[in-house]
Scaffold this motif. Structure first.
Motif, PDB file in Angstrom:
ATOM      1  N   MET A 199      -8.802  11.637   2.324  1.00  0.00           N
ATOM      2  CA  MET A 199      -8.757  10.367   1.521  1.00  0.00           C
ATOM      3  C   MET A 199      -8.635   9.218   2.510  1.00  0.00           C
ATOM      4  SD  MET A 199      -5.275   9.669  -0.911  1.00  0.00           S
ATOM      5  CE  MET A 199      -4.915   8.266  -1.682  1.00  0.00           C
ATOM      6  N   ALA A 200      -8.154   9.407   3.677  1.00  0.00           N
ATOM      7  CA  ALA A 200      -7.856   8.028   4.737  1.00  0.00           C
ATOM      8  C   ALA A 200      -9.344   7.638   4.984  1.00  0.00           C
ATOM      9  CB  ALA A 200      -7.006   8.361   5.639  1.00  0.00           C
ATOM     10  N   ALA A 201     -10.326   8.712   5.184  1.00  0.00           N
ATOM     11  CA  ALA A 201     -11.618   8.418   5.843  1.00  0.00           C
ATOM     12  C   ALA A 201     -12.277   7.717   4.685  1.00  0.00           C
ATOM     13  CB  ALA A 201     -12.521   9.721   6.176  1.00  0.00           C
ATOM     14  N   SER A 202     -12.137   8.220   3.262  1.00  0.00           N
ATOM     15  CA  SER A 202     -12.614   7.900   2.100  1.00  0.00           C
ATOM     16  C   SER A 202     -12.505   6.304   1.878  1.00  0.00           C
ATOM     17  CB  SER A 202     -12.698   8.782   0.974  1.00  0.00           C
ATOM     18  OG  SER A 202     -13.502   8.327   0.043  1.00  0.00           O
ATOM     19  N   ILE A 203     -11.375   6.048   1.892  1.00  0.00           N
ATOM     20  CA  ILE A 203     -10.909   4.631   1.370  1.00  0.00           C
ATOM     21  C   ILE A 203     -11.221   3.707   3.093  1.00  0.00           C
ATOM     22  CG2 ILE A 203      -8.691   3.236   1.350  1.00  0.00           C
ATOM     23  CD1 ILE A 203      -7.406   5.322   0.048  1.00  0.00           C
TER      24      ILE A 203
ATOM     25  N   PHE B 262     -20.008  20.006   0.273  1.00  0.00           N
ATOM     26  CA  PHE B 262     -19.860  19.466  -1.186  1.00  0.00           C
ATOM     27  C   PHE B 262     -19.051  18.159  -1.267  1.00  0.00           C
ATOM     28  CE2 PHE B 262     -21.362  23.723  -2.337  1.00  0.00           C
ATOM     29  CZ  PHE B 262     -22.110  23.464  -3.442  1.00  0.00           C
ATOM     30  N   VAL B 263     -18.180  17.818  -0.235  1.00  0.00           N
ATOM     31  CA  VAL B 263     -17.586  16.691  -0.348  1.00  0.00           C
ATOM     32  C   VAL B 263     -18.844  15.580   0.100  1.00  0.00           C
ATOM     33  CG1 VAL B 263     -15.932  15.116   1.133  1.00  0.00           C
ATOM     34  CG2 VAL B 263     -15.118  17.163   0.532  1.00  0.00           C
ATOM     35  N   GLY B 264     -19.538  15.904   0.988  1.00  0.00           N
ATOM     36  CA  GLY B 264     -20.819  14.951   1.264  1.00  0.00           C
ATOM     37  C   GLY B 264     -21.494  14.647   0.051  1.00  0.00           C
ATOM     38  N   ILE B 265     -21.931  15.998  -0.644  1.00  0.00           N
ATOM     39  CA  ILE B 265     -22.675  15.826  -1.832  1.00  0.00           C
ATOM     40  C   ILE B 265     -22.216  14.928  -3.145  1.00  0.00           C
ATOM     41  CG2 ILE B 265     -23.751  17.191  -3.945  1.00  0.00           C
ATOM     42  CD1 ILE B 265     -24.043  19.604  -1.883  1.00  0.00           C
ATOM     43  N   SER B 266     -20.727  15.203  -3.032  1.00  0.00           N
ATOM     44  CA  SER B 266     -20.230  14.349  -4.010  1.00  0.00           C
ATOM     45  C   SER B 266     -20.324  12.821  -4.005  1.00  0.00           C
ATOM     46  CB  SER B 266     -18.826  14.534  -4.241  1.00  0.00           C
ATOM     47  OG  SER B 266     -17.876  14.378  -2.965  1.00  0.00           O
TER      48      SER B 266
ATOM     49  N   VAL C 254     -14.211   9.697  -5.392  1.00  0.00           N
ATOM     50  CA  VAL C 254     -15.121  10.621  -5.777  1.00  0.00           C
ATOM     51  C   VAL C 254     -14.858  11.947  -4.779  1.00  0.00           C
ATOM     52  CG1 VAL C 254     -17.493  11.803  -5.904  1.00  0.00           C
ATOM     53  CG2 VAL C 254     -16.754   9.573  -7.169  1.00  0.00           C
ATOM     54  N   PRO C 255     -15.160  11.785  -3.581  1.00  0.00           N
ATOM     55  CA  PRO C 255     -15.140  12.913  -2.405  1.00  0.00           C
ATOM     56  C   PRO C 255     -13.611  13.316  -2.524  1.00  0.00           C
ATOM     57  CG  PRO C 255     -15.356  10.929  -1.325  1.00  0.00           C
ATOM     58  CD  PRO C 255     -15.530  10.540  -2.975  1.00  0.00           C
ATOM     59  N   VAL C 256     -12.474  12.695  -2.882  1.00  0.00           N
ATOM     60  CA  VAL C 256     -11.180  13.003  -2.657  1.00  0.00           C
ATOM     61  C   VAL C 256     -11.125  14.061  -3.998  1.00  0.00           C
ATOM     62  CG1 VAL C 256      -8.699  12.367  -3.060  1.00  0.00           C
ATOM     63  CG2 VAL C 256     -10.300  11.027  -1.592  1.00  0.00           C
ATOM     64  N   SER C 257     -11.409  13.800  -5.160  1.00  0.00           N
ATOM     65  CA  SER C 257     -11.264  14.512  -6.183  1.00  0.00           C
ATOM     66  C   SER C 257     -12.140  15.787  -6.031  1.00  0.00           C
ATOM     67  CB  SER C 257     -11.867  13.860  -7.432  1.00  0.00           C
ATOM     68  OG  SER C 257     -11.014  12.827  -8.002  1.00  0.00           O
TER      69      SER C 257
ATOM     70  N   ASP D 138     -15.111   8.567 -11.492  1.00  0.00           N
ATOM     71  CA  ASP D 138     -15.042   9.109 -10.486  1.00  0.00           C
ATOM     72  C   ASP D 138     -14.499  10.561 -10.288  1.00  0.00           C
ATOM     73  OD1 ASP D 138     -16.212   6.781  -9.112  1.00  0.00           O
ATOM     74  OD2 ASP D 138     -14.318   6.163  -8.538  1.00  0.00           O
ATOM     75  N   THR D 139     -13.372  10.544 -11.205  1.00  0.00           N
ATOM     76  CA  THR D 139     -12.595  11.641 -10.937  1.00  0.00           C
ATOM     77  C   THR D 139     -13.897  12.959 -11.707  1.00  0.00           C
ATOM     78  OG1 THR D 139     -10.493  10.682 -11.402  1.00  0.00           O
ATOM     79  CG2 THR D 139     -10.701  13.199 -12.146  1.00  0.00           C
ATOM     80  N   ILE D 140     -14.343  12.553 -12.574  1.00  0.00           N
ATOM     81  CA  ILE D 140     -15.187  13.580 -13.302  1.00  0.00           C
ATOM     82  C   ILE D 140     -16.292  13.987 -12.499  1.00  0.00           C
ATOM     83  CG2 ILE D 140     -16.944  13.993 -15.461  1.00  0.00           C
ATOM     84  CD1 ILE D 140     -14.060  14.063 -16.245  1.00  0.00           C
TER      85      ILE D 140
END
Length: 366
Positions: free
Chosen positions: A136-140, A206-210, A225-228, A326-328
């Motif tokens: 989450m920190a990396a994504s934000i 799959f985090v990268g794919i998202s 998106v990646p966090v979800s 994003d969540t979906i």
């Protein structure tokens, strides 16, 4: 099978699903723990409000999330573990911020970070929330605009948030260890290839794919998106993945209405800080009992944390709609990853190829 038999099986299935989704678990978590966690995330925002720099307070509040990684072990072990997690939080955020400067490498950087952090968390048996808040920190950080000269400032701010969390954790531990016996430090079990390497690579992929899907759809500020995706795929079984996805989707939908109500209030920087403190307290009190209920409040919390510096500059409807999509997308990608992760055939075929890239005996036979 007759129509009545099929209908009866469907009713039993739906009844079992409803029972699983509405089960509230017991917990002995003391109220002081959610309160301390709320202070770790909320105090930096109040300091930011005092100096008129909510953007700085937001970054430090991310560091405060490291408090949630504190184990219930003796003081010497829990503080060393917490400081190691603080370093991981700082490094993850730094990777994300740097990747923002080079958009083409954002997706590979987040994938690499997800794989590496998940491997370390699994090797050292880091408990819940696992690699979630690091990613989450990396994504934000990856969606935080700025230039290269701001990187040291941002990394320093999250380090200050981690430092505050460690200090609060120390005071909390001194108080609680007088009232509760610590958990014995168990030796680490042998690291297996499947658990540490294979699972981590698939989860990171799959985090990268998202994130790639979010970029293809040209979603703005798609950090959620990646966090979800990670929150769903981390389930220990396909059943857990499915249950977490349903909890997250239903909780997010209800949470969007809560978010709308909060955003409709006359918010200023001080009110925002106190609302976030209250949300963290409710989440940490509820998440160990029912994840879906906690997700109702996770939605407005993450929305307020990420949008605090620009609150009021974007319409409420646009923010809520973006968070829903994003969540979906993240949940669907995470569910697809969970199916692959728990498929014996997929593990056998892909695992065989993956083992060829790993030195023999590095992670034992398993």
């Amino acid at each position: 099978m007759t129509e009545n038999g099929k209908w009866q099986r469907l009713r039993v299935f739906l009844r079992e699903e409803l029972r699983q989704l509405t089960t509230v678990r017991q917990s002995d978590r003391p109220w002081l723990m959610p309160f301390a966690a709320a202070l770790c995330s909320g105090v930096p925002l109040l300091v930011g409000a005092y100096f008129g720099r909510m953007d700085y307070g937001l970054i430090s509040s991310l560091g405060g999330l490291v408090f949630l990684y504190m184990p219930e072990t003796p003081l010497y072990h829990r503080m060393v573990s917490l400081m190691a997690c603080a370093f991981a939080m700082i490094a993850s955020y730094a990777f994300g911020v740097i990747s923002n400067l080079l958009p083409p490498v954002m997706m590979p950087a987040l994938t690499f970070t997800s794989i590496l952090v998940t491997m370390v968390c699994r090797f050292y048996r880091v408990g819940i929330p696992g690699s979630l808040f690091f990613i989450m920190a990396a994504s934000i950080g990856a969606y935080s605009p700025g230039d290269i000269l701001q990187v040291p400032l941002k990394v320093g701010l999250i380090a200050m948030g981690c430092l505050l969390a460690c200090l609060i954790a120390f005071a909390y531990s001194i108080y609680m260890l007088r009232r509760r016996k610590p958990v014995k430090v168990e030796p680490l079990p042998a690291a297996s290839f499947d658990f540490v390497v294979f699972d981590s690579v698939i989860i990171g992929a799959f985090v990268g794919i998202s994130l790639a899907v979010a970029q293809l759809l040209q979603l703005e500020n798609a950090y959620w998106v990646p966090v979800s995706c990670l929150a769903v795929i981390q389930g220990m079984s396909l059943r857990a993945v499915w249950e977490k996805q349903v909890h997250r989707v239903i909780g997010t939908v209800i949470g969007l209405f809560v978010s709308w109500g909060i955003l409709s209030l006359p918010l200023d920087e001080w009110r925002l800080g106190f609302i976030i403190i209250a949300l963290v307290f409710v989440i940490e009190s509820a998440v160990v009992r029912h994840y879906g209920f906690a997700a109702i409040f996770i939605t407005p919390l993450t929305l307020l944390l990420a949008e605090a510096p620009t609150l009021g500059q974007v319409s409420h409807g646009a923010l809520i709609q973006a968070r829903f999509f994003d969540t979906i997308i993240g949940c669907l990608t995470g569910f697809a990853g969970g199916i692959c992760l728990h498929s014996p055939g997929f593990r056998r075929v892909v695992g065989r190829q993956m083992r060829r890239l790993i030195p023999g005996g590095l992670f034992g036979p398993g």
